[in-house]
Write a protein that holds these residues in place. Structure first.
Motif, mmCIF file in Angstrom:
data_model
loop_
_atom_site.group_PDB
_atom_site.id
_atom_site.type_symbol
_atom_site.label_atom_id
_atom_site.label_comp_id
_atom_site.label_asym_id
_atom_site.label_seq_id
_atom_site.Cartn_x
_atom_site.Cartn_y
_atom_site.Cartn_z
ATOM 1 N N MET A 1 0.849 -1.193 0.000
ATOM 2 C CA MET A 1 0.000 0.000 0.000
ATOM 3 C C MET A 1 0.878 1.233 0.000
ATOM 4 N N LYS A 2 0.700 2.092 -0.978
ATOM 5 C CA LYS A 2 1.550 3.275 -1.051
ATOM 6 C C LYS A 2 1.158 4.296 0.008
ATOM 7 N N ILE A 3 2.151 4.980 0.509
ATOM 8 C CA ILE A 3 1.917 5.971 1.557
ATOM 9 C C ILE A 3 1.030 7.087 1.027
ATOM 10 N N LYS A 4 1.083 7.339 -0.272
ATOM 11 C CA LYS A 4 0.237 8.404 -0.833
ATOM 12 C C LYS A 4 -1.233 8.125 -0.541
ATOM 13 N N HIS A 5 -1.613 6.840 -0.539
ATOM 14 C CA HIS A 5 -3.000 6.518 -0.223
ATOM 15 C C HIS A 5 -3.321 6.899 1.216
ATOM 16 N N ILE A 6 -2.356 6.722 2.089
ATOM 17 C CA ILE A 6 -2.580 7.052 3.486
ATOM 18 C C ILE A 6 -2.619 8.555 3.689
ATOM 19 N N LEU A 7 -1.768 9.278 2.960
ATOM 20 C CA LEU A 7 -1.815 10.737 3.041
ATOM 21 C C LEU A 7 -3.201 11.231 2.670
ATOM 22 N N LEU A 8 -3.801 10.539 1.695
ATOM 23 C CA LEU A 8 -5.138 10.909 1.265
ATOM 24 C C LEU A 8 -6.099 10.861 2.439
ATOM 25 N N LEU A 9 -5.973 9.817 3.247
ATOM 26 C CA LEU A 9 -6.847 9.692 4.405
ATOM 27 C C LEU A 9 -6.519 10.728 5.459
ATOM 28 N N LEU A 10 -5.231 10.963 5.669
ATOM 29 C CA LEU A 10 -4.815 11.860 6.740
ATOM 30 C C LEU A 10 -5.315 13.272 6.534
ATOM 31 N N VAL A 11 -5.331 13.734 5.289
ATOM 32 C CA VAL A 11 -5.785 15.099 5.039
ATOM 33 C C VAL A 11 -7.263 15.154 4.699
ATOM 34 N N MET A 12 -7.924 13.982 4.764
ATOM 35 C CA MET A 12 -9.376 13.906 4.575
ATOM 36 C C MET A 12 -9.819 14.384 3.205
ATOM 37 N N VAL A 13 -8.998 14.099 2.198
ATOM 38 C CA VAL A 13 -9.412 14.384 0.840
ATOM 39 C C VAL A 13 -10.321 13.254 0.412
ATOM 40 N N PHE A 21 -13.508 4.806 5.206
ATOM 41 C CA PHE A 21 -12.761 5.563 6.221
ATOM 42 C C PHE A 21 -13.693 6.490 6.977
ATOM 43 N N LEU A 22 -14.622 7.117 6.277
ATOM 44 C CA LEU A 22 -15.504 8.081 6.916
ATOM 45 C C LEU A 22 -16.467 7.411 7.884
ATOM 46 N N GLU A 23 -16.662 6.095 7.716
ATOM 47 C CA GLU A 23 -17.565 5.388 8.610
ATOM 48 C C GLU A 23 -16.860 4.911 9.874
ATOM 49 N N GLU A 24 -15.530 4.961 9.875
ATOM 50 C CA GLU A 24 -14.789 4.459 11.019
ATOM 51 C C GLU A 24 -14.607 5.566 12.063
ATOM 52 N N GLU A 25 -14.538 5.154 13.318
ATOM 53 C CA GLU A 25 -14.231 6.101 14.386
ATOM 54 C C GLU A 25 -12.733 6.334 14.417
ATOM 55 N N PRO A 26 -12.282 7.573 14.600
ATOM 56 C CA PRO A 26 -10.845 7.823 14.660
ATOM 57 C C PRO A 26 -10.221 7.183 15.880
ATOM 58 N N LEU A 27 -8.911 6.913 15.789
ATOM 59 C CA LEU A 27 -8.190 6.252 16.874
ATOM 60 C C LEU A 27 -8.316 7.018 18.181
ATOM 61 N N SER A 37 -8.365 -3.974 15.723
ATOM 62 C CA SER A 37 -9.264 -5.125 15.646
ATOM 63 C C SER A 37 -9.313 -5.741 14.253
ATOM 64 N N GLU A 38 -8.614 -5.143 13.290
ATOM 65 C CA GLU A 38 -8.592 -5.693 11.935
ATOM 66 C C GLU A 38 -7.333 -5.201 11.224
ATOM 67 N N PRO A 39 -6.901 -5.885 10.178
ATOM 68 C CA PRO A 39 -5.636 -5.541 9.515
ATOM 69 C C PRO A 39 -5.552 -4.105 9.029
ATOM 70 N N ASP A 40 -6.618 -3.577 8.459
ATOM 71 C CA ASP A 40 -6.556 -2.214 7.925
ATOM 72 C C ASP A 40 -6.213 -1.200 9.015
ATOM 73 N N GLN A 41 -6.693 -1.447 10.239
ATOM 74 C CA GLN A 41 -6.396 -0.526 11.326
ATOM 75 C C GLN A 41 -4.927 -0.604 11.720
ATOM 76 N N PRO A 131 -6.100 -9.386 14.944
ATOM 77 C CA PRO A 131 -6.499 -10.567 14.171
ATOM 78 C C PRO A 131 -6.454 -10.300 12.670
ATOM 79 N N GLY A 132 -6.227 -11.360 11.913
ATOM 80 C CA GLY A 132 -6.284 -11.264 10.455
ATOM 81 C C GLY A 132 -4.975 -10.943 9.780
ATOM 82 N N LEU A 133 -3.935 -10.637 10.529
ATOM 83 C CA LEU A 133 -2.630 -10.357 9.948
ATOM 84 C C LEU A 133 -1.822 -11.645 9.837
ATOM 85 N N SER A 134 -1.098 -11.783 8.756
ATOM 86 C CA SER A 134 -0.165 -12.895 8.648
ATOM 87 C C SER A 134 1.068 -12.592 9.494
ATOM 88 N N ASP A 135 1.863 -13.603 9.777
ATOM 89 C CA ASP A 135 3.086 -13.382 10.544
ATOM 90 C C ASP A 135 4.011 -12.417 9.815
#
Length: 525
Positions: A1-13, A21-27, A37-41, A131-135
């Protein structure tokens, strides 16, 4: 996963892909054990580290420069045109800084670094239970989190010396006020984190550029080799030169990936195409897969780079598309005198620095041409060019110095230094350079390495950190002829005398007020 995708989330674009992402509660609104509780988090928690903590030391506004420039200002080698209004700049340049007059600015840096550490601590503790992450995924994410925790502590210990050491998340109100830990203890954690990341992270040996801009084995190894070099100097004087040499040579020999210096293009055999010199090729590209080992990623549509704004003085704002430009990293004449004006390509016009606006007869004081971005300056006022923070030249110079200090001036040490110098001394053949270095004693050779570090790594902001660890200040008796004097007692270009206390920054007074456990010893300020 490229960091650019994460930047997208961080600046809420918000594009279609961020509906989940908008449905999730922030950390910040969830307990840590609920968030992981899941790999994406788990991925989100680690990806956030690419923009917080140590990476934030190269965040800055047009006027105030960047936190990592503080040492450059303190040395007197660099200036900021807005020093008059930016008190952290003027007080640092004039060596009048203390925990009060730049306390709020330093408090911001303290907070950012500990924010990165806090987030890393959460990731390191809770990713093993996600849970859900590989070693393999767990190992990689923990390694990345440990890299960034170590990187943040590395800035803290070099900035402030003894600092509070915490490796656990703040899950309760207990132990909020921590005492400062000794410098040696901070480095124990830094080394342990980086060694664990390198040995157990299963990190890729591709370059970071080709690895989706994620941390690689080469990134971790390079930082660790630099840490060993730093530990060998002041204030710790731990003599880890052998470890620095061994690790740097492993990087050079390809253990952690394939790296090399970018070469010059030629117009004719033996004739360098100056517009496509190695330095201009690096400047024009987004990032170099062969030379850049750790980069800070930018994207013009998500998180833009401030660096191009610093490539012209403010008086030329009307000539560029940006509303304001600022010479926030303008080298002094005494710094430029460290370069050989005849033989060193880096100091020639439109290589490392420039003084003219192309297509006009306008001139200006030298500013960083390495940060000039044609498209951003004249077309978009937005730059997405990545910034190199650790490069292969640094590895070669670490190896050269560390080998000389631990084993003497060997053929390998000479070769590594000569590679960097030969690229810069574009009209001098490699055999001549090697011959001139081979007959030097250890101290003379090491000073030649220091000279090249000051010249070569100026855009990786190594100069002041090298002055602090070596306790030596470079002074040109004539252009290109450099001697080293004791830093304590040296008078800067601003006419200010460097004192022992200036080897560290003062603790921010707001933090001292918040945490009485820090004590009253404020680094001599």
């Amino acid at each position: 996963m490229k960091i650019k995708h994460i930047l997208l989330l961080l600046v809420m674009v918000c594009f279609t892909a961020c509906s989940d992402f908008l449905e999730e509660e922030p950390l910040s609104e969830l307990a840590s054990e609920q968030f992981f509780s899941e790999p994406d988090q788990a991925y989100s928690a680690v990806n956030a580290l690419y923009r917080t903590g140590a990476p934030s030391m190269t965040d800055g506004g047009v006027y105030d420069g960047m936190p990592v420039m503080l040492g450059a200002y303190m040395s007197g080698f660099f200036s900021n045109e807005y020093a008059g209004q930016e008190l952290h700049v003027s007080n640092t340049q004039q060596l009048t800084l203390n925990g009060d007059n730049i306390g709020n600015y330093l408090q911001g840096r303290w907070r950012e670094l500990y924010l990165g550490i806090s987030r890393a601590n959460n990731a390191i503790k809770y990713i093993p239970e996600t849970p859900g992450l590989s070693d393999a995924e767990r190992n990689q994410l923990i390694a990345e989190a440990k890299f960034f925790r170590a990187y943040s502590y590395y800035y803290l210990v070099r900035f402030f010396g003894p600092v509070p050491l915490t490796t656990e998340p703040y899950d309760s109100l207990e132990d909020l006020y921590l005492e400062r830990s000794p410098v040696a203890d901070i480095y124990v954690l830094i080394e342990a984190d980086l060694k664990d990341a390198l040995d157990n992270g299963g990190l890729s040996t591709m370059s970071m550029v080709n690895n989706g801009k994620r941390i690689t084995a080469g990134t971790v190894a390079t930082l660790l080799s630099e840490v060993y070099l730093t530990m060998s100097g002041a204030p710790l004087n731990a003599n880890r030169y052998g470890d620095a040499a061994s690790l740097a040579q492993k990087i050079i020999n390809g253990t952690y990936g394939s790296y090399s210096l970018v070469g010059h293009d030629e117009l004719n055999p033996g004739e360098v195409d100056l517009e496509n010199s190695a330095y201009n090729k690096i400047r024009k590209s987004d990032a170099s897969a062969e030379e850049h080992i750790y980069i800070k990623e930018f994207d013009a549509a998500i998180a833009t780079s401030t660096f191009p704004r610093y490539s012209y003085p403010t008086g030329f704002s009307q000539d560029v598309l940006y509303d304001i430009a600022n010479g926030a990293y303008q080298p002094s004449e005494s710094f430029l005198d460290l370069y050989d004006p005849d033989n060193d390509l880096r100091v020639q016009e439109k290589q490392y620095f420039h003084t003219t606006l192309e297509g006009t007869d306008k001139t200006f004081p030298p500013t960083p041409y390495m940060w000039h971005d044609d498209e951003a300056m004249f077309q978009t006022a937005q730059s997405g060019k990545d910034q190199a923070m650790l490069g292969y030249a640094d590895v070669l110079l670490i190896a050269a110095e560390a080998i000389a200090k631990s084993s003497g001036v060997t053929g390998d040490a000479v070769n590594y230094l000569a590679q960097v110098r030969a690229r810069a001394y574009w009209d001098t053949d490699m055999e001549t350079i090697t011959g001139n270095l081979s007959g030097l004693g250890v101290n003379e050779f090491v000073e030649e390495v220091w000279i090249e570090r000051h010249r070569e790594l100026v855009f990786e902001f190594q100069n002041w950190f090298d002055i602090v660890r070596t306790r030596k200040f470079p002074v040109a008796s004539s252009p290109g002829v450099v001697d080293f004097v004791e830093v304590i007692g040296h008078t800067t270009d601003q006419g200010k005398q460097i004192e022992e206390k200036h080897m560290l920054l003062p603790l921010p007074e707001p933090e001292i007020q918040r945490n009485p456990s820090l004590g009253t010893d404020n680094n001599g300020y």
